[in-house]
Design a protein around this motif. Sequence first.
Motif, PDB file in Angstrom:
ATOM      1  N   THR A 171       0.814  -1.215   0.000  1.00  0.00           N
ATOM      2  CA  THR A 171       0.000   0.000   0.000  1.00  0.00           C
ATOM      3  C   THR A 171       0.849   1.266   0.000  1.00  0.00           C
ATOM      4  O   THR A 171       0.304   2.370  -0.028  1.00  0.00           O
ATOM      5  CB  THR A 171      -0.929   0.047   1.238  1.00  0.00           C
ATOM      6  OG1 THR A 171      -0.154   0.229   2.424  1.00  0.00           O
ATOM      7  CG2 THR A 171      -1.750  -1.230   1.361  1.00  0.00           C
ATOM      8  N   ASP A 231      -8.466   0.844   0.058  1.00  0.00           N
ATOM      9  CA  ASP A 231      -7.938  -0.487   0.316  1.00  0.00           C
ATOM     10  C   ASP A 231      -8.373  -0.896   1.722  1.00  0.00           C
ATOM     11  O   ASP A 231      -8.442  -0.038   2.611  1.00  0.00           O
ATOM     12  CB  ASP A 231      -6.414  -0.465   0.218  1.00  0.00           C
ATOM     13  CG  ASP A 231      -5.805  -1.848   0.319  1.00  0.00           C
ATOM     14  OD1 ASP A 231      -5.626  -2.497  -0.724  1.00  0.00           O
ATOM     15  OD2 ASP A 231      -5.500  -2.287   1.453  1.00  0.00           O
ATOM     16  N   ARG A 238      -3.639  -7.836  -4.376  1.00  0.00           N
ATOM     17  CA  ARG A 238      -4.431  -7.555  -3.185  1.00  0.00           C
ATOM     18  C   ARG A 238      -5.555  -8.562  -2.959  1.00  0.00           C
ATOM     19  O   ARG A 238      -5.994  -8.779  -1.830  1.00  0.00           O
ATOM     20  CB  ARG A 238      -4.992  -6.133  -3.254  1.00  0.00           C
ATOM     21  CG  ARG A 238      -3.938  -5.055  -3.389  1.00  0.00           C
ATOM     22  CD  ARG A 238      -2.913  -5.109  -2.267  1.00  0.00           C
ATOM     23  NE  ARG A 238      -3.407  -4.559  -1.012  1.00  0.00           N
ATOM     24  CZ  ARG A 238      -2.943  -4.888   0.185  1.00  0.00           C
ATOM     25  NH1 ARG A 238      -1.989  -5.796   0.296  1.00  0.00           N
ATOM     26  NH2 ARG A 238      -3.424  -4.324   1.258  1.00  0.00           N
TER      27      ARG A 238
END
Length: 537
Positions: free
Chosen positions: A168, A439, A477
């Motif tokens: 991230t 996210d 992810r």
Amino acid sequence: MNRRLLVLPALLGVLTPLISGCGGSGGGSGDSGKPIVVGTTDSIEMTKDNPAPLDPATSYDSATWNIFYNTFQMLLSYPRSSTTPSPDAASDCHYTDSATLTYQCTLRDNLKFSNGDKITSADVKFSIDRMRKINWSAGPASLISGVKAVNTPDDRTVVFQLKAPDATFPAKLATPAAAIMDSKVYDMSKPYDGWKLIGSGPYVLKSYTASKDGSFETGEFVKNPNYQGSIKLNNSKVDLRMFADSQKMESALKSGTIDVMSRQLAPDQIKELQSSTDQNIKLTEAPGGEARYLFLNTASPDLKTKAVRQAMAMVLDRQAITKNVYKRTADPLYSVVPQGISSHINSFYNVYGAPNVAAAQKKLHNAGITSKVPLTINYRRDNGGTMNQPEAEAIAQQLNATGLFDVTAKSEQWNAFLKAASQRKYQIFAISWLPDFPDPDNYIAPFFDKDNFLNLPYQSSEIQDTLLPQTRGMAARSNAGPDFEQTQNIIAQDVPMLPLWQGKQYIAARSDITGVEWALNSSTTTQFWELGRGVSG
């Protein structure tokens, strides 16, 4: 192997804003030279505790970040409708190793701050080091706490050494926590007091007005002639006006005093605008990542027992809150991660189901608690279209109606509220969270990682030492889904917080204003550069 910018999961529906009222979503006719006036009920206050509200090192809220995104520049930014960061002040960024521990960026040529000072890699290093050194209470330093060191092999190259793999990290570099600041203007060790700021973003704060009590009232933002980046401006000037009353803001929009009405609109106003036949006003609805949480001080004597927190989870009626308080302009939320974000599961509903007073009573009795549990909910004093007071009162009423709790609700001014919350002075407090990036990590780590910005007493070694580090090591992810799901289940079982609702985004504008459908990003930032003036098709 070089690993380029990692793609973050898309926010579902991000490409499909809904427009009601008159006017289409077509393109504009360019910049007429007349400023576009944007109204908001967000508030920015200068206080003794925060004498530098326009310094990125100290401020971590939607109102200030709305200004920062328009005036400061980051190495990376988000293109229109994208959830993948791409170069802005940088010409290229990438991981230089397969372990994702070293991240390198190359600056564009001839970058300058708005005051004409040249931007070099030393300014980027200064900005990151400064953010970490000041480490302001309830500030955004936690977003870059994973940086071990910043190196500058030459004037255009910046190399970030990370403490641990972090997929991230590119998204964090696209936030004001990594705003590039002028090392000749800002002090390394202390905030930049006052209302002035120097950045290299698309706009310059040319002038401002503030009230005697220290509240920001108006700001004049003009095109930065020195800006070099990926953003295309559709106007040369934006005036920002703060309103304490959303009804007055709506009146200003209808009279033409302002051109755009951004957050915060009251639920009744949204309903009225949705059904309005006014040909001069259009309301745009867009998916939003806003989440509303009720945090529980697990160190408080009355909340230390998990059974008390679980009993609260058993009786909270989110459907009633979203229906009666928010007029269905928000949706019930049953997890720390909202719907529309990858890996979301309805963890709280899966554990506790529908509200059940008998089950809550049994839970408390089994824990040896037979008298009413005294609790206080603290909330931010309402401004504009916020519904903090009726929400807190509705929650208190729900809990009190069970006969198991004795709850009162108290208000607090915003700056004092956030500071007191981070000092653990409240038993229960509510905040709205707008994501820094879309996210799951950004809905969990800011509250439950080791360096969480609210300094919450709840600690889960499994989340902090195992699950979050594992997810950050996953470039794909989607592979992090099981770990994020397990994290959500742990939070539901331990109940350090209660998710309340997730909100949509609304923005209203005069019919001659274009680009409105692109003006709000997933963090509810009003991207001034998207707004233009012309005739909608």
